[in-house]
Scaffold this active site. Structure first.
Site, PDB file in Angstrom:
ATOM      1  N   MET A  80      47.526  37.992  32.967  1.00 32.32           N
ATOM      2  CA  MET A  80      47.999  39.192  33.654  1.00 32.32           C
ATOM      3  C   MET A  80      47.213  40.421  33.223  1.00 32.32           C
ATOM      4  O   MET A  80      46.958  41.319  34.030  1.00 32.32           O
ATOM      5  CB  MET A  80      49.503  39.396  33.419  1.00 32.32           C
ATOM      6  CG  MET A  80      50.371  38.335  34.065  1.00 32.32           C
ATOM      7  SD  MET A  80      50.029  38.063  35.816  1.00 32.32           S
ATOM      8  CE  MET A  80      50.340  39.671  36.503  1.00 32.32           C
ATOM      9  N   ASP A  97      39.545  55.302  44.487  1.00 37.42           N
ATOM     10  CA  ASP A  97      39.872  56.704  44.249  1.00 37.42           C
ATOM     11  C   ASP A  97      38.612  57.551  44.102  1.00 37.42           C
ATOM     12  O   ASP A  97      38.538  58.655  44.633  1.00 37.42           O
ATOM     13  CB  ASP A  97      40.749  56.843  42.999  1.00 37.42           C
ATOM     14  CG  ASP A  97      41.124  58.282  42.736  1.00 37.42           C
ATOM     15  OD1 ASP A  97      41.669  58.932  43.651  1.00 37.42           O
ATOM     16  OD2 ASP A  97      40.869  58.762  41.614  1.00 37.42           O
TER      17      ASP A  97
END
Length: 161
Positions: free
Chosen positions: A118, A133
């Site tokens: 993860m 972004d």
């Protein structure tokens, strides 16, 4: 029927309630994982980024994405409810321009009782989001096309895509 369909979910109690896995009795081993995020860009955006050496109005795209990926790995347990906080030993975030896009590999290593899949996936994902972004002023059509686990070692099951 696929044999994975018979496996018990590890983060669910017998009563069906969500739970964090108890790793107290697991062996401490060196565990590694590597994940990959892929991004696609419109051709004109790729041309502009390549001409600008991957500098956007917000700054250097690759170093910023690398830093964001490293931060994300270290904060995974704050973001994913049942991830254990881990003493991460190594993180590598590597962006690479490929035909028509970008690939970001994130590899993580720990010596502990639970794996870092993860963490690697989170690092690759946040690095990819950071690229968007940094570059979104050039086009809203930049997209993350996939995020996947490439490999994991140690623990009960090893995996290689």
């Amino acid at each position: 029927m696929d044999s994975t369909m018979n496996q018990k979910l590890t983060h669910v109690t017998e009563e069906g309630q969500p739970t964090m896995v108890d790793v107290g009795d697991k062996a401490v081993t060196t565990r590694r994982a590597e994940a990959l995020a892929r991004l696609s860009f419109p051709e004109d955006v790729m041309n502009v980024l390549n001409e600008r050496n991957w500098e956007s109005a917000k700054g250097a795209v690759f170093p910023t994405a690398i830093i964001a990926g490293v931060q994300a790995v270290k904060r995974t347990s704050d973001l994913i409810p049942f991830c254990h906080p881990l003493p991460i030993e190594a993180i590598r975030v590597i962006p690479e321009v490929v035909d028509g896009g970008l690939e970001i590999r994130c590899s993580v290593r720990v010596t502990h009782k639970t794996g870092v899949e993860m963490e690697a996936l989170t690092g690759a994902s946040v690095a990819a989001l950071t690229v968007i972004d940094m570059c979104k002023a050039l086009s809203p059509a930049i997209e993350i096309t996939s995020v996947k686990l490439l490999s994991k070692t140690a623990g009960k099951k090893e995996y290689k895509a």
